[in-house]
Enzyme design. Structure first.
Site, mmCIF file in Angstrom:
data_model
loop_
_atom_site.group_PDB
_atom_site.id
_atom_site.type_symbol
_atom_site.label_atom_id
_atom_site.label_comp_id
_atom_site.label_asym_id
_atom_site.label_seq_id
_atom_site.Cartn_x
_atom_site.Cartn_y
_atom_site.Cartn_z
ATOM 1 N N HIS A 1 25.836 41.179 75.764
ATOM 2 C CA HIS A 1 26.143 42.635 75.574
ATOM 3 C C HIS A 1 26.761 43.596 76.535
ATOM 4 C CE1 HIS A 1 23.552 46.413 73.613
ATOM 5 N NE2 HIS A 1 24.683 46.964 74.013
ATOM 6 N N HIS B 1 30.008 46.109 76.632
ATOM 7 C CA HIS B 1 31.219 46.979 76.003
ATOM 8 C C HIS B 1 32.373 46.931 76.979
ATOM 9 C CE1 HIS B 1 28.429 48.522 72.960
ATOM 10 N NE2 HIS B 1 27.727 48.481 73.819
ATOM 11 N N HIS C 1 23.944 47.251 67.252
ATOM 12 C CA HIS C 1 23.011 47.944 67.750
ATOM 13 C C HIS C 1 21.915 48.298 66.782
ATOM 14 C CE1 HIS C 1 26.052 47.622 70.808
ATOM 15 N NE2 HIS C 1 25.590 48.380 71.649
ATOM 16 N N GLU D 1 17.736 51.264 69.403
ATOM 17 C CA GLU D 1 17.960 51.684 70.730
ATOM 18 C C GLU D 1 17.187 53.009 71.000
ATOM 19 O OE1 GLU D 1 21.909 52.507 71.899
ATOM 20 O OE2 GLU D 1 21.620 52.585 74.046
ATOM 21 N N ASP E 1 25.312 46.552 79.299
ATOM 22 C CA ASP E 1 25.678 47.495 78.429
ATOM 23 C C ASP E 1 27.079 47.968 78.832
ATOM 24 O OD1 ASP E 1 25.666 48.798 76.060
ATOM 25 O OD2 ASP E 1 23.969 50.037 76.489
ATOM 26 N N ASP E 2 26.917 49.093 79.516
ATOM 27 C CA ASP E 2 28.355 49.758 80.136
ATOM 28 C C ASP E 2 28.082 49.715 81.722
ATOM 29 O OD1 ASP E 2 29.519 50.530 77.577
ATOM 30 O OD2 ASP E 2 27.297 51.031 77.315
HETATM 31 N N1 HPA Z 1 24.752 52.340 72.391
HETATM 32 C C1 HPA Z 1 25.577 52.670 71.390
HETATM 33 N N2 HPA Z 1 26.821 52.714 71.513
HETATM 34 C C2 HPA Z 1 27.349 52.301 72.618
HETATM 35 C C3 HPA Z 1 26.586 51.871 73.611
HETATM 36 C C4 HPA Z 1 25.146 51.812 73.645
HETATM 37 O O1 HPA Z 1 24.629 51.460 74.551
HETATM 38 N N3 HPA Z 1 27.365 51.461 74.725
HETATM 39 C C5 HPA Z 1 28.744 51.687 74.251
HETATM 40 N N4 HPA Z 1 28.701 52.197 73.058
HETATM 41 ZN ZN ZN Z 2 25.665 48.672 73.655
#
Ligand code: HPA
Ligand code: ZN
Length: 335
Positions: A14, A16, A194, A197, A275-276
């Site tokens: 996971h 991006h 996703h 969350e 994630d990011d």
């Molecule tokens: N959630 C949803 N969209 C996203 C995320 C995330 O954590 N990171 C990059 N796009």
């Molecule tokens: Zn994500």
């Protein structure tokens, strides 16, 4: 413990790729492409990374993509991430990309794809890091736009393993994309999404039932529904959990309150991911470290998480087994 975490062989499921854009590279690309940034310095960019929720992050994340214009930009972005993989012994990565955030700015799909894919091939050659691309649809855009993006991707089908769903979760339930995902599965793509969350446990059910997903990205809100938890455990549907992201986006108030250990105890196939990483303060090892120290995870827990990362990957059985063997040789050598 931190050296053990850094060195243990692991997979990342996971990430991006646009979320790995470090402020230094953002500035370098802005200069290269004559794009003006709304920040005076790298420090000012970092200082702006204070988020109240998912949307406040997404606004900056999409703004940041403005500097990505050429195939070489996408190559450099991906290459920088792959160097982190080498440093943190990520042996396999399944990488999300958001084509719509580029095609909407007039950057052709094939430019984005070519840069990403060339970097992944070079990393396989140079370091033996295996990888797959996962095309994500932006759920705040229409199902029609997602379908057009899917069609745009078909010439590259052999190099994109799966499709996913990201961006603003609340108000954009998985069922909105049922037809797109049906078509994607018909075309041979695997599917992930996703869910859970910021959105409710019901969105996780929907992702499973309407989109046929093999994994849930995030999914931490599953604990609101005991029946769902039982189902996820029984079916061993993996969750790709992102601890630092969850704190930065206020999904949990503190790392001590994160439910990852509880999810493991419930028998779920939990994995740890970044994630990011540029926006949330750490790559995969920093995520393992943060959750380990907050929840007092043992070496055995870390091993379990690393093992889950390979088991939950989309690698074919023989490659999965060879990665798991590599992990077990590492463990035998350290204990
Ligand atoms: N959630 C949803 N969209 C996203 C995320 C995330 O954590 N990171 C990059 N796009
Ligand atoms: Zn994500």
């Amino acid at each position: 413990m931190n050296a053990f975490i850094r060195d243990i062989p692991k997979a990342e499921l996971h990430i991006h790729i646009e979320g790995s854009l470090e402020p230094e590279l953002m500035f370098a690309l802005a200069q290269r492409n004559n794009v003006s940034l709304p920040y005076p310095s790298v420090e000012a960019v970092r200082a702006a990374y204070q988020f109240q929720n998912l949307q406040s992050f997404l606004d900056l994340y999409y703004a940041g993509t403005a500097v990505l214009r050429t195939e070489q930009d996408f190559y450099d972005l991906t290459w920088a991430y792959l160097q982190r993989c080498v440093q943190q012994n990520v042996r396999h990565a399944e990488i999300f990309f958001d084509p719509q955030s580029h095609t909407e700015r007039g950057i052709p799909f094939e430019v984005v794809h070519a840069g990403l894919y060339r970097a992944l091939q070079d990393a396989k050659q140079k370091w033996g890091i295996t990888s797959y691309l996962i095309l994500c649809f932006l759920r705040h855009l229409s199902a029609k736009s997602a379908m057009a993006t899917l069609e745009r991707s078909l010439p590259f089908k052999s190099t994109i393993l799966a499709v996913g769903l990201d961006s603003s979760e609340l108000g954009h339930p998985p069922s909105k994309f049922q037809k797109v995902f049906d078509r994607a599965r018909d075309e041979g793509f695997l599917t992930v999404a996703h869910a859970g969350e910021e959105g409710p446990a019901a969105y996780i059910w929907e992702a499973i039932r309407s989109l046929g997903v093999a994994r849930i990205d995030h999914g931490v809100r599953c604990t609101d529904d005991p029946e769902l938890v039982d189902y996820l455990a029984q079916q061993q549907i993996p969750l790709t959990v992102c601890p630092l992201s969850n704190i930065k986006l206020c999904v949990f108030n503190s790392m001590q309150q994160h439910n990852l250990k509880h999810l493991l105890e419930l028998g779920l196939c939990v994995t740890v991911n970044s994630d990011d990483p540029s926006y949330f303060g750490g790559y995969i090892a920093e995520n393992y470290e943060a959750i380990q120290s907050a929840l007092h995870l043992s070496h055995q827990d870390i091993y379990r998480l690393a093992r889950n990362s390979f088991s939950a990957s989309f690698l074919p059985p023989h490659e999965k087994q060879s990665r798991l063997n590599e992990l077990d040789r590492f463990m035998a050598a350290v204990v």
